[in-house]
Scaffold this motif. Structure first.
Motif, PDB file in Angstrom:
ATOM      1  N   TYR A  95      21.782  40.338  46.699  1.00 39.64           N
ATOM      2  CA  TYR A  95      20.857  39.865  45.675  1.00 39.64           C
ATOM      3  C   TYR A  95      19.526  39.482  46.306  1.00 39.64           C
ATOM      4  CZ  TYR A  95      24.764  39.577  42.440  1.00 39.64           C
ATOM      5  OH  TYR A  95      25.832  39.890  41.643  1.00 39.64           O
ATOM      6  N   ASN A 106      31.232  42.419  48.281  1.00 37.03           N
ATOM      7  CA  ASN A 106      30.053  41.673  48.713  1.00 37.03           C
ATOM      8  C   ASN A 106      28.842  42.330  48.075  1.00 37.03           C
ATOM      9  OD1 ASN A 106      31.076  39.618  50.384  1.00 37.03           O
ATOM     10  ND2 ASN A 106      31.447  41.120  52.004  1.00 37.03           N
ATOM     11  N   ASP A 107      28.098  41.573  47.279  1.00 33.60           N
ATOM     12  CA  ASP A 107      26.918  42.092  46.596  1.00 33.60           C
ATOM     13  C   ASP A 107      25.661  41.538  47.246  1.00 33.60           C
ATOM     14  OD1 ASP A 107      28.565  43.415  44.817  1.00 33.60           O
ATOM     15  OD2 ASP A 107      28.433  41.863  43.274  1.00 33.60           O
ATOM     16  N   GLU A 138      26.570  38.027  48.826  1.00 37.25           N
ATOM     17  CA  GLU A 138      27.423  37.088  48.107  1.00 37.25           C
ATOM     18  C   GLU A 138      28.714  37.778  47.676  1.00 37.25           C
ATOM     19  OE1 GLU A 138      25.239  35.220  44.881  1.00 37.25           O
ATOM     20  OE2 GLU A 138      23.372  35.496  45.992  1.00 37.25           O
ATOM     21  N   TYR A 139      29.806  37.060  47.815  1.00 34.34           N
ATOM     22  CA  TYR A 139      31.093  37.619  47.409  1.00 34.34           C
ATOM     23  C   TYR A 139      31.223  37.562  45.895  1.00 34.34           C
ATOM     24  CZ  TYR A 139      36.037  38.678  47.266  1.00 34.34           C
ATOM     25  OH  TYR A 139      37.246  39.262  47.008  1.00 34.34           O
ATOM     26  N   ASN A 140      31.558  38.700  45.308  1.00 33.95           N
ATOM     27  CA  ASN A 140      31.743  38.805  43.871  1.00 33.95           C
ATOM     28  C   ASN A 140      33.238  38.712  43.588  1.00 33.95           C
ATOM     29  OD1 ASN A 140      32.211  39.829  41.229  1.00 33.95           O
ATOM     30  ND2 ASN A 140      30.250  40.916  41.298  1.00 33.95           N
ATOM     31  N   GLU A 141      33.656  37.598  43.051  1.00 36.29           N
ATOM     32  CA  GLU A 141      35.075  37.332  42.793  1.00 36.29           C
ATOM     33  C   GLU A 141      35.672  38.318  41.787  1.00 36.29           C
ATOM     34  OE1 GLU A 141      38.443  35.772  43.760  1.00 36.29           O
ATOM     35  OE2 GLU A 141      36.676  34.746  44.538  1.00 36.29           O
ATOM     36  N   THR A 142      34.904  38.714  40.795  1.00 27.80           N
ATOM     37  CA  THR A 142      35.394  39.621  39.764  1.00 27.80           C
ATOM     38  C   THR A 142      35.752  40.999  40.329  1.00 27.80           C
ATOM     39  OG1 THR A 142      33.999  38.509  38.146  1.00 27.80           O
ATOM     40  CG2 THR A 142      34.865  40.663  37.522  1.00 27.80           C
TER      41      THR A 142
END
Length: 131
Positions: free
Chosen positions: A31, A28-29, A20-24
């Motif tokens: 999970y 890409n993380d 998942e792309y982490n906007e902050t």
């Protein structure tokens, strides 16, 4: 004594690893999610995860979910990309009614690559579904 303990097979419970792309942080993380496709709630869900390759071994991570409602999912943990070089085992145990169940899920080394990612409808995310 142990031979007298019956642990029935587990159905309609899956583990998913998503990217998942982490906007902050603009990264890409990865999970890990537990997906309950049963028509009943699961109680006292325990997830133990560990990666290893014979020479190297990660710490054992322990997670508890008090109640996982029927037809739902829960985010279990954030995975570091480095552990994808290892075979990761997730041992899940839970109570359904008054009965204890247990199931192991395995994410093999190299399994989490772009070509293997699929849309996971329940999560509305791309990842690997382990049944």
């Amino acid at each position: 004594m142990r031979k007298d303990i019956e642990i029935p097979p587990v159905e309609n419970l899956h583990l998913a690893v998503t990217s998942e792309y982490n906007e902050t942080f603009k990264t890409n993380d990865l999970y890990v999610y537990l997906i309950n496709e049963k028509d009943v709630d699961l109680e006292m869900v325990l997830v133990l995860s560990q990666g290893s390759d014979g020479e190297r071994k990660t710490s054992t991570m322990r997670h508890k979910i008090e109640r996982l409602p029927a037809r739902s999912f829960a985010r279990v943990e954030l995975m570091q990309e480095e552990v994808l070089e290892l075979r990761n085992t997730f041992k899940v145990s839970f109570f359904e009614g008054n009965r204890m169940f247990e199931k192991d899920f395995v994410l093999n080394k190299g399994q989490m690559k772009e070509g293997n990612l699929r849309h996971i409808k329940t999560l509305e995310k791309r990842g690997i579904l382990i049944k």
